[in-house]
Design an enzyme around this catalytic site. Sequence first.
Site, PDB file in Angstrom:
ATOM      1  CB  CYS A 125     -21.387  47.718 -13.472  1.00 38.40           C
ATOM      2  SG  CYS A 125     -19.879  47.843 -12.479  1.00 38.40           S
ATOM      3  CD  GLU A 154     -30.629  43.663  -9.149  1.00 33.87           C
ATOM      4  OE1 GLU A 154     -30.975  43.370 -10.318  1.00 33.87           O
ATOM      5  OE2 GLU A 154     -29.587  43.236  -8.611  1.00 33.87           O
ATOM      6  CG  HIS A 201     -26.190  44.821 -11.349  1.00 30.14           C
ATOM      7  ND1 HIS A 201     -25.396  44.785 -12.464  1.00 30.14           N
ATOM      8  CD2 HIS A 201     -25.504  45.549 -10.417  1.00 30.14           C
ATOM      9  CE1 HIS A 201     -24.284  45.474 -12.237  1.00 30.14           C
ATOM     10  NE2 HIS A 201     -24.320  45.933 -11.003  1.00 30.14           N
ATOM     11  CE  LYS A 233     -22.737  41.646 -12.366  1.00 33.08           C
ATOM     12  NZ  LYS A 233     -24.144  41.726 -12.825  1.00 33.08           N
ATOM     13  CG  HIS A 268     -19.296  42.901 -11.531  1.00 35.44           C
ATOM     14  ND1 HIS A 268     -19.805  43.154 -12.781  1.00 35.44           N
ATOM     15  CD2 HIS A 268     -19.673  43.964 -10.753  1.00 35.44           C
ATOM     16  CE1 HIS A 268     -20.465  44.299 -12.762  1.00 35.44           C
ATOM     17  NE2 HIS A 268     -20.393  44.801 -11.552  1.00 35.44           N
ATOM     18  CG  PHE A 319     -19.022  52.418  -9.317  1.00 38.28           C
ATOM     19  CD1 PHE A 319     -19.857  51.653  -8.529  1.00 38.28           C
ATOM     20  CD2 PHE A 319     -17.647  52.304  -9.112  1.00 38.28           C
ATOM     21  CE1 PHE A 319     -19.352  50.800  -7.555  1.00 38.28           C
ATOM     22  CE2 PHE A 319     -17.128  51.455  -8.147  1.00 38.28           C
ATOM     23  CZ  PHE A 319     -17.978  50.703  -7.369  1.00 38.28           C
TER      24      PHE A 319
END
Length: 414
Positions: free
Chosen positions: A165, A316, A305, A337, A342, A402
């Site tokens: 991502c 985050e 994010h 998002k 996403h 990830f």
Amino acid sequence: MTKRTVVVTGIGAISPLAATAKESWAALLAGESGISRIEDPRYAELELPVEFAGQARRFVTDQLTRPESKRLDPSSQLSLIAAREAWADAGIDAESVVPERLIVDWATGIGGVNTLLDAWDTLREKGPRRVMPMTVPMLMANGPAAAIEMEFGARGGARTYLSACASSTESLAEAYRHVAFGDADIVIAGGAEAALHPLPLASFAAMQALSRRNDSPETASRPYDVTRDGFVLADGAAALILETKEHAEARGAHIYAEVAGSGITSDAFHITAPDPEGSAAARAVLMALEHADASREDVAHVNAHATSTPVGDVAEYHAMRRVFGDHLDSVVVSATKASTGHLLGGAGAIEAVFTVLALENRVAPPTINLTEQDPEIVMDVATAPRDLPQGDLLAVSNSFGFGGHNAVVAFRSV
């Protein structure tokens, strides 16, 4: 080596919100959701636990030729659409471009998964003679970059970044470096994802990563809310044209913003979970600010994010508090998002487009679906369009993937 000033002169996007970048921006400001129920009968037949997504592909109508529709994976189709829009928006005269000074920095998180899985079905059901000869070129993760490279005649290089991502923010970070340090005059940067298929959806659901609000898809992506229960899978693509300020001014181009700096780090912590302390993520932000010759007090806006996962949003936040300290209370945060879902490898690119437009229009876009903010996340999150100050502004766009990939790009107003 002298570092050159890098600017954004063109933007393009096809997102779950709309077919273009500026239409997506307008829908975002209006508080719209691009999330809807999947009507494809394959999904219903399989009784998947998640029945909705952000579907950008519904906007692919007459934007491609018939051969492009047949010979390109959806990830490449979306990429080409976004890149063409950005190129046209930049107003570049193709005759004036030196091909060896034009680079493509593109990204995807998964690549041609639809082509791969559909070809496997064809092989099992109809035999090897029915497998298309274009299957391998279509499923290659570098297929989108290759399609863009050939479309615009880029001979300076066509690179593909795959860091889950964080992929397309990493592509922008590298594009910034390629222009800043003289490798190119112009870079087409961005990313795409087209992973909407029953298998990836089932796999993410099995990980307990996806929201299961089947009764209310449009409110399923809800970053920072106490009731958030996972992210919403989406497809789409976005592109930005980066070039030197000198090159842009010489041709009279419209400049949206300056790309001021970038940072890339890794957690070395876990394959899917972020480091809860956010130390490496924080370091990526600090690197971007250092490249920008800026301090944390210069930052007015963050496009976070913020995937709407219980663990990720908190991690985050800790990273941002580590970077900004008390100044975080003065930073306007947007989590877009909530509207788009996403886009995985394409997320950073569409969010960079939104960050650039936020600076140009002096407005932070809203975070929809946030009705009760998690008390553990103490930030000023815009839930309606919020005016940003006049004067010089700095904004950052965060992406985390990830594998512990962290990528951040800082933008400055012009």
